[in-house]
Design a protein around this motif. Structure first.
Motif, PDB file in Angstrom:
ATOM      1  N   GLU A 199       4.108   8.693   0.386  1.00 65.40           N
ATOM      2  CA  GLU A 199       4.842   9.850   0.212  1.00 65.40           C
ATOM      3  C   GLU A 199       4.132  10.696  -0.872  1.00 65.40           C
ATOM      4  O   GLU A 199       4.205  11.963  -0.448  1.00 65.40           O
ATOM      5  N   TYR A 224       3.899  -1.781   9.791  1.00 62.50           N
ATOM      6  CA  TYR A 224       4.276  -1.230   8.615  1.00 62.50           C
ATOM      7  C   TYR A 224       4.260   0.448   8.605  1.00 62.50           C
ATOM      8  O   TYR A 224       5.368   0.968   8.276  1.00 62.50           O
ATOM      9  N   TYR A 225       3.143   0.816   9.128  1.00 60.82           N
ATOM     10  CA  TYR A 225       3.054   2.434   9.292  1.00 60.82           C
ATOM     11  C   TYR A 225       4.125   2.818  10.187  1.00 60.82           C
ATOM     12  O   TYR A 225       4.458   4.227  10.082  1.00 60.82           O
ATOM     13  N   ALA A 235       4.968   2.446   0.256  1.00 63.62           N
ATOM     14  CA  ALA A 235       5.753   3.774   1.054  1.00 63.62           C
ATOM     15  C   ALA A 235       5.842   4.940   0.151  1.00 63.62           C
ATOM     16  O   ALA A 235       5.631   5.831   0.367  1.00 63.62           O
ATOM     17  N   LEU A 249       7.084   3.741   8.428  1.00 65.48           N
ATOM     18  CA  LEU A 249       6.945   4.876   7.581  1.00 65.48           C
ATOM     19  C   LEU A 249       6.688   6.196   8.356  1.00 65.48           C
ATOM     20  O   LEU A 249       6.525   7.130   7.647  1.00 65.48           O
ATOM     21  N   ARG A 276       8.529  -1.319  -2.121  1.00 63.32           N
ATOM     22  CA  ARG A 276       8.287  -0.114  -1.556  1.00 63.32           C
ATOM     23  C   ARG A 276       7.296   0.784  -2.242  1.00 63.32           C
ATOM     24  O   ARG A 276       7.322   1.949  -2.148  1.00 63.32           O
ATOM     25  N   ARG A 308       1.063  10.952  11.120  1.00 68.34           N
ATOM     26  CA  ARG A 308       2.460  11.234  10.797  1.00 68.34           C
ATOM     27  C   ARG A 308       2.429  12.842  10.449  1.00 68.34           C
ATOM     28  O   ARG A 308       1.750  13.303   9.821  1.00 68.34           O
TER      29      ARG A 308
END
Length: 175
Positions: A104, A132-133, A100, A136, A97, A172
């Motif tokens: 973040e 994958y994104y 990820a 997230l 991770r 995002r």
């Protein structure tokens, strides 16, 4: 920058430039497994570009024991958002991770700058790209939603020979 398990995160320093390029090259080798040898054959970023991004504090590195860089995220500011240009983690550190956590880190930087979203462009079907994104918290941006900055980015991709029909822009939203 924060710490996650035995990996810490910080802005890249000038001595990290070689490691960033090495990580990028190694990560590119994964594309052979999905029939994209052209990506795997690409040279890593020019060292001058890496050094400029480091000087601008636009690369965050993941550092394991012994100050070993094991991943990085490179980004740039675009008005009210940060655009994620590249995210790579060494294969030996996959599944922890770290990617990820690097995303973040960028989200925290964006929030601190009062920015409202992260955006990126990636391959639609490559498992460690768009799927994958999405996990997230990113969502696809439809063609009609692309603004001038993203259209300019898409045109630059096409000029470099990327097949944009296999790519997708994603965003995002940040709370």
């Amino acid at each position: 920058m924060q710490q996650a398990s035995s990996v810490t995160f910080r802005f890249a320093a000038p001595h990290d430039a070689h490691a960033v390029r090495t990580i990028e090259f190694e990560a590119g080798q994964r594309f052979v497994s999905v029939g994209m040898a052209g990506i795997a054959d690409a040279l890593p970023m020019e060292v001058d570009l890496v050094n400029r991004k480091i000087a601008a504090q636009q690369i965050v590195v993941a550092v394991a024991a012994g100050e070993t860089c094991v991943g990085f995220v490179m980004f740039e500011p675009q008005a009210t958002r940060l655009y994620v240009q590249e995210l790579d983690v060494l294969t030996a550190y996959a599944g922890q991770r770290i990617g990820a956590a690097l995303i973040e880190q960028v989200a925290q930087l964006a929030r601190a700058r009062e920015m409202t979203q992260l955006t990126l462009s990636t391959f639609r079907e490559v498992p460690w790209n768009a799927p994958y994104y999405r996990r997230l918290g990113f969502r696809d941006i439809e063609e009609a939603e692309l603004d001038a900055a993203l259209i300019e980015r898409r045109d630059a991709h096409i000029a470099r020979g990327l097949d944009e029909s296999k790519r997708v822009f994603m965003r995002r939203d940040l709370a």
